[in-house]
Enzyme design. Structure first.
Site, short mmCIF file in Angstrom:
data_model
loop_
_atom_site.label_atom_id
_atom_site.label_comp_id
_atom_site.label_asym_id
_atom_site.label_seq_id
_atom_site.Cartn_x
_atom_site.Cartn_y
_atom_site.Cartn_z
N ARG A 69 36.62 41.16 37.55
CA ARG A 69 37.29 42.35 37.03
C ARG A 69 36.31 43.15 36.17
O ARG A 69 35.45 42.59 35.52
CB ARG A 69 38.50 41.96 36.19
CG ARG A 69 39.71 41.51 37.02
CD ARG A 69 40.92 41.18 36.15
NE ARG A 69 40.68 40.03 35.32
CZ ARG A 69 40.32 40.05 34.05
NH1 ARG A 69 40.20 41.20 33.41
NH2 ARG A 69 40.12 38.94 33.39
N TYR A 197 36.78 43.36 44.92
CA TYR A 197 37.04 42.07 44.27
C TYR A 197 38.52 41.95 43.88
O TYR A 197 39.10 42.87 43.30
CB TYR A 197 36.16 41.86 43.02
CG TYR A 197 36.69 40.72 42.19
CD1 TYR A 197 36.51 39.40 42.62
CD2 TYR A 197 37.49 40.94 41.07
CE1 TYR A 197 37.08 38.35 41.92
CE2 TYR A 197 38.06 39.89 40.37
CZ TYR A 197 37.85 38.59 40.80
OH TYR A 197 38.43 37.55 40.13
N LYS A 206 47.17 41.97 38.66
CA LYS A 206 47.03 42.40 37.27
C LYS A 206 47.49 43.85 37.08
O LYS A 206 48.09 44.20 36.07
CB LYS A 206 45.58 42.20 36.81
CG LYS A 206 45.13 40.74 36.78
CD LYS A 206 46.12 39.90 36.07
CE LYS A 206 45.77 38.50 35.66
NZ LYS A 206 44.86 37.64 36.29
N HIS A 226 50.91 37.24 30.94
CA HIS A 226 49.82 36.51 31.63
C HIS A 226 50.02 35.01 31.38
O HIS A 226 49.30 34.40 30.61
CB HIS A 226 48.48 36.99 31.05
CG HIS A 226 47.27 36.54 31.83
ND1 HIS A 226 46.01 36.50 31.28
CD2 HIS A 226 47.12 36.13 33.11
CE1 HIS A 226 45.14 36.09 32.19
NE2 HIS A 226 45.78 35.85 33.30
N SER A 248 41.90 34.48 30.96
CA SER A 248 41.35 34.20 32.29
C SER A 248 40.36 33.04 32.24
O SER A 248 39.54 32.95 31.32
CB SER A 248 40.63 35.44 32.82
OG SER A 248 41.53 36.51 32.85
N CYS A 250 40.84 29.95 31.55
CA CYS A 250 41.03 29.04 30.41
C CYS A 250 42.07 27.97 30.69
O CYS A 250 42.60 27.34 29.77
CB CYS A 250 41.39 29.82 29.15
SG CYS A 250 40.01 30.77 28.52
N ASP A 277 49.87 32.16 36.93
CA ASP A 277 49.14 33.30 36.33
C ASP A 277 50.03 34.33 35.64
O ASP A 277 49.64 34.89 34.64
CB ASP A 277 48.29 33.98 37.41
CG ASP A 277 47.16 34.85 36.84
OD1 ASP A 277 46.43 34.34 35.97
OD2 ASP A 277 47.02 36.01 37.24
N ARG A 370 36.60 32.20 44.10
CA ARG A 370 38.06 31.96 44.07
C ARG A 370 38.59 31.50 45.41
O ARG A 370 37.98 31.72 46.45
CB ARG A 370 38.77 33.26 43.69
CG ARG A 370 38.34 33.79 42.31
CD ARG A 370 39.50 33.99 41.39
NE ARG A 370 39.08 34.17 40.02
CZ ARG A 370 39.86 33.91 38.97
NH1 ARG A 370 41.08 33.45 39.14
NH2 ARG A 370 39.44 34.09 37.75
P1 GTP Z 1 42.54 32.81 35.84
O1 GTP Z 1 42.90 32.58 37.26
O2 GTP Z 1 41.23 33.53 35.67
O3 GTP Z 1 43.62 33.50 35.06
O4 GTP Z 1 42.20 31.38 35.17
P2 GTP Z 1 43.10 30.14 34.71
O5 GTP Z 1 43.59 30.36 33.32
O6 GTP Z 1 44.11 29.81 35.74
O7 GTP Z 1 42.01 28.96 34.59
P3 GTP Z 1 41.81 27.65 35.50
O8 GTP Z 1 42.96 26.70 35.43
O9 GTP Z 1 41.37 28.07 36.84
O10 GTP Z 1 40.60 26.96 34.73
C1 GTP Z 1 39.36 27.59 34.55
C2 GTP Z 1 38.31 26.59 34.13
O11 GTP Z 1 38.74 25.84 33.01
C3 GTP Z 1 37.97 25.59 35.23
O12 GTP Z 1 36.57 25.45 35.30
C4 GTP Z 1 38.61 24.30 34.75
O13 GTP Z 1 37.91 23.19 35.21
C5 GTP Z 1 38.59 24.44 33.24
N1 GTP Z 1 39.72 23.72 32.63
C6 GTP Z 1 41.03 23.85 32.95
N2 GTP Z 1 41.81 23.01 32.23
C7 GTP Z 1 40.96 22.34 31.40
C8 GTP Z 1 41.16 21.33 30.39
O14 GTP Z 1 42.27 20.88 30.11
N3 GTP Z 1 40.04 20.91 29.76
C9 GTP Z 1 38.79 21.38 30.05
N4 GTP Z 1 37.76 20.90 29.37
N5 GTP Z 1 38.57 22.32 31.00
C10 GTP Z 1 39.64 22.79 31.67
C1 SPV Z 2 42.15 36.66 35.87
O1 SPV Z 2 41.01 37.15 35.74
O2 SPV Z 2 42.92 36.47 34.89
C2 SPV Z 2 42.63 36.25 37.20
C3 SPV Z 2 41.86 36.62 38.36
O3 SPV Z 2 43.70 35.67 37.31
S1 SPV Z 2 42.02 38.30 38.75
O4 SPV Z 2 42.98 38.42 39.84
O5 SPV Z 2 40.71 38.74 39.15
O6 SPV Z 2 42.52 39.03 37.61
MN MN Z 3 44.66 35.34 35.31
#
Ligand code: GTP
Ligand code: SPV
Ligand code: MN
Length: 586
Positions: A69, A197, A206, A226, A248, A250, A277, A370
């Site tokens: 983004r 993207y 979003k 979110h 994002s 996290c 999400d 992704r």
């Molecule tokens: P968006 O799709 O961008 O909104 O991201 P998201 O909030 O869904 O994050 P996602 O669950 O994909 O995790 C992103 C990163 O954080 C990955 O590399 C995971 O491995 C890491 N991660 C997720 N949960 C944990 C956790 O409990 N502990 C740690 N150390 N890392 C984590």
């Molecule tokens: C984020 O960045 O929080 C996502 C991926 O979930 S995107 O669709 O690119 O916003």
């Molecule tokens: Mn997101």
């Protein structure tokens, strides 16, 4: 496909503007989607993967300059600048339209215009809102077909209503100097140019479900957040629902699909994913807060996803999925990314499509690569996923990536204090957006890049929702899975073990768990967190529950600076909460 005049006349305008060679309506049929997949493979836009190992799966690479983004090129074009607030980029609507039309004009020449009718939320549900996205990208069509509910049914449900979100996407030349993602809340309109993207071009996500929807939510008395939504079923078969807002990359997808640790599984605990999400939340007839996931699929971060960290996500990707910017394993025509396993492919192309030698230390997959996978592929998808009435939320959880400062978990004192806790959230930046990674920034409610109006008005809306919910309001918590030790390693193992924290949260909601009152809120004592069957020391747990007064006094200064940006628009209640916290700390 429709007689809706507002749709037809808007489409006529878009056609005249972008001048496509052909117009194709996306009806939602498998035959049409299959033909589009074949066409995209012919042009090289997509690569068909090994259909025995990954049936229905494809690989796509975005342009190298177009991998995340672009927050600095994302605009809220409200009539008054003040309505966008200090945390959004703003452009005067007339000026923005002119600039965008100049860029879009004639950009579909030699191309096809795809018209995608889509629904956010189960078609026909009281939560559902409809949109039409016009695009010149088959990749966008195929992603929207996974991420949303598309086709004829949507147009039927829309009928002759003019209440739908207009979305125009033009790839143009993927020129980053002319890339703009613009929102016109007063016109229910989104225009995105020069990107391919996901977050910039899958306009239901979003752009609509957060930026436009947050504005609608304020007007109509509901919330667009979110947030992941997950159900925790106890051995008695009762399910409690939690909605959690993390910035994002996290951990939302991971928490949404968590697998309970073995001791919990043996007792009969189960976890159900409703969404990973976005949550749309409304007050139900019973006065409680009800949530739906408006999406129909997952657009998840690939790196780090593996059979141990998130088997449910990995299994979801194994059929009918699109991979973007991952490694292409040429030996067996499959995909790979960092953290999938310990066997990087020897004969492979990196995310840019270049020959890749893993031994040279370079990354094969882009950090923001992704997968796009249908929600129904997920082994733990909630039986309530498709329910138009949503699920009742017991707890709202905020969280972010903080090496120090924020403890593993704490509970707010009440709703208003919880809104304050959300408003002071901060997190280290990630690869999900362009720009520096690992820099702490304030990201209220994980909505900094997604709130479609003035952030201080958004806080006021949260406070108002609390007033309406009264004693039926969910309890509000804050978590941090990312505390680091002196060697820069995560102290808390996270992932499935996070259920131990959720258990305390649920027990707190039911008045069944203990806590101590600290300046920042209620904290568990180490023995309030269940460490059964878990090799984690009480000392380590103590260390991540610690609240360092000096760090927090530092934090207060930063929050004061942040609040200053909003001037006298910051709700008095939040200013009061800040003063109380300051007094308690000093
Ligand atoms: P968006 O799709 O961008 O909104 O991201 P998201 O909030 O869904 O994050 P996602 O669950 O994909 O995790 C992103 C990163 O954080 C990955 O590399 C995971 O491995 C890491 N991660 C997720 N949960 C944990 C956790 O409990 N502990 C740690 N150390 N890392 C984590
Ligand atoms: C984020 O960045 O929080 C996502 C991926 O979930 S995107 O669709 O690119 O916003
Ligand atoms: Mn997101």
């Amino acid at each position: 496909m429709t007689k809706n005049q507002s749709v037809l006349s808007w489409l006529e305008e878009q056609k005249n503007l972008v001048q496509p060679d052909r117009v194709v309506w996306i009806d939602g049929s498998q035959e049409q989607l299959e033909a589009l997949r074949a066409e995209a493979c012919e042009t090289g836009e997509m690569i068909k993967l090994n259909q025995e190992k990954l049936p229905g799966c494809y690989l796509h690479r975005t342009a190298v300059n177009d991998v995340a983004r672009v927050e600095h090129r994302t605009f809220i074009c409200s009539e008054k600048e003040e309505d966008a607030g200090p945390t959004n980029n703003w452009m005067e609507p007339a000026k923005a339209y002119k600039m965008l039309y100049d860029i879009a004009r004639g950009s579909y020449r030699g191309r096809t215009m795809y018209v995608i009718p889509y629904s956010m939320g189960p078609v026909g549900s009281p939560f559902a809102k409809y949109g039409i996205e016009v695009t010149d990208s088959i990749y966008v069509v195929l992603n929207m077909a996974i991420m949303t509910r598309i086709g004829k049914d949507v147009l039927e449900a829309l009928g002759d209503s003019a209440d739908w979100v207009r979305g125009l996407h033009c790839k143009c030349d993927i020129d980053e100097e002319k890339r703009y993602i613009c929102h016109f809340p007063q016109d229910n309109t989104i225009i995105s140019v020069n990107s391919g993207y996901g977050g910039n071009v899958l306009l239901g996500k979003k752009c609509f479900a957060l930026r436009i929807a947050s504005h609608l939510g304020r007007k109509e008395g509901w919330m667009a957040e979110h947030m992941l939504i997950l159900g925790i079923e106890n051995p008695q078969g009762e399910v409690k629902y939690i909605a959690a807002a993390f910035p994002s990359a996290c951990g939302k997808t991971n928490l949404a699909m968590l697998i309970p640790p073995e001791v919990y599984r043996k007792k009969g605990y189960k976890a159900w994913c409703v969404g990973d999400d976005i949550a749309w939340m409304r007050i139900g007839e019973d006065g409680r807060l009800w949530a739906v996931n408006p999406e129909n699929g997952f657009f998840g971060v690939a790196p780090g996803t593996n059979m141990k960290s998130n088997p449910n996500a990995l299994i979801s990707t194994m059929k009918d999925s699109i991979f973007t910017n991952v490694v292409h394993n040429l030996d067996d025509n499959t995909v790979w990314w960092e953290g999938l396993d310990d066997n990087p492919p020897k004969n492979a192309l990196n995310w840019k499509g270049e020959k890749w030698d893993y031994t040279d230390g370079s990354k094969g997959a882009h950090p923001n690569s992704r997968f796009t996978s249908p929600a129904k592929n997920c082994p733990c998808i909630s039986p309530e996923f498709d329910s138009g009435k949503g699920v009742p939320i017991d707890a709202i959880v905020f969280g972010g990536r903080r090496a120090k400062t924020a403890p593993l978990v704490y509970q707010s004192l009440d709703w208003n204090h919880g809104v304050f806790v959300g408003s002071i959230m901060a997190s280290e930046t990630t690869a999900a957006a362009t720009g520096a990674v690992g820099v702490v920034r304030r990201d209220p409610m994980a909505m900094l890049p997604f709130c479609g109006y003035h952030m201080a008005d958004y806080w006021a809306h949260w406070l108002e929702m609390g007033e309406k919910l009264g004693d039926k309001a969910p309890k509000i918590f804050n978590v941090n899975w990312f505390r680091l030790d002196d060697n820069g390693k995560f102290i808390w193992p996270g992932f499935g073990e996070n259920l131990r924290v959720l258990e305390w949260i649920i027990n707190r909601c039911e008045g069944k768990a203990d806590a101590v009152e600290a300046p920042i809120g209620y904290l568990p004592k180490p023995d309030d967190i269940n460490l059964e069957g878990f090799d984690f020391s009480v000392d380590a747990l103590e260390s991540i529950l610690e609240v360092d007064r000096d760090l927090w006094l530092q934090e207060i200064k930063d929050i004061e600076e942040f609040y200053k940006k909003f001037g006298n628009k910051v709700p008095a209640e939040l200013k009061k909460q800040l003063e109380i916290l300051k007094a308690k700390l000093s």
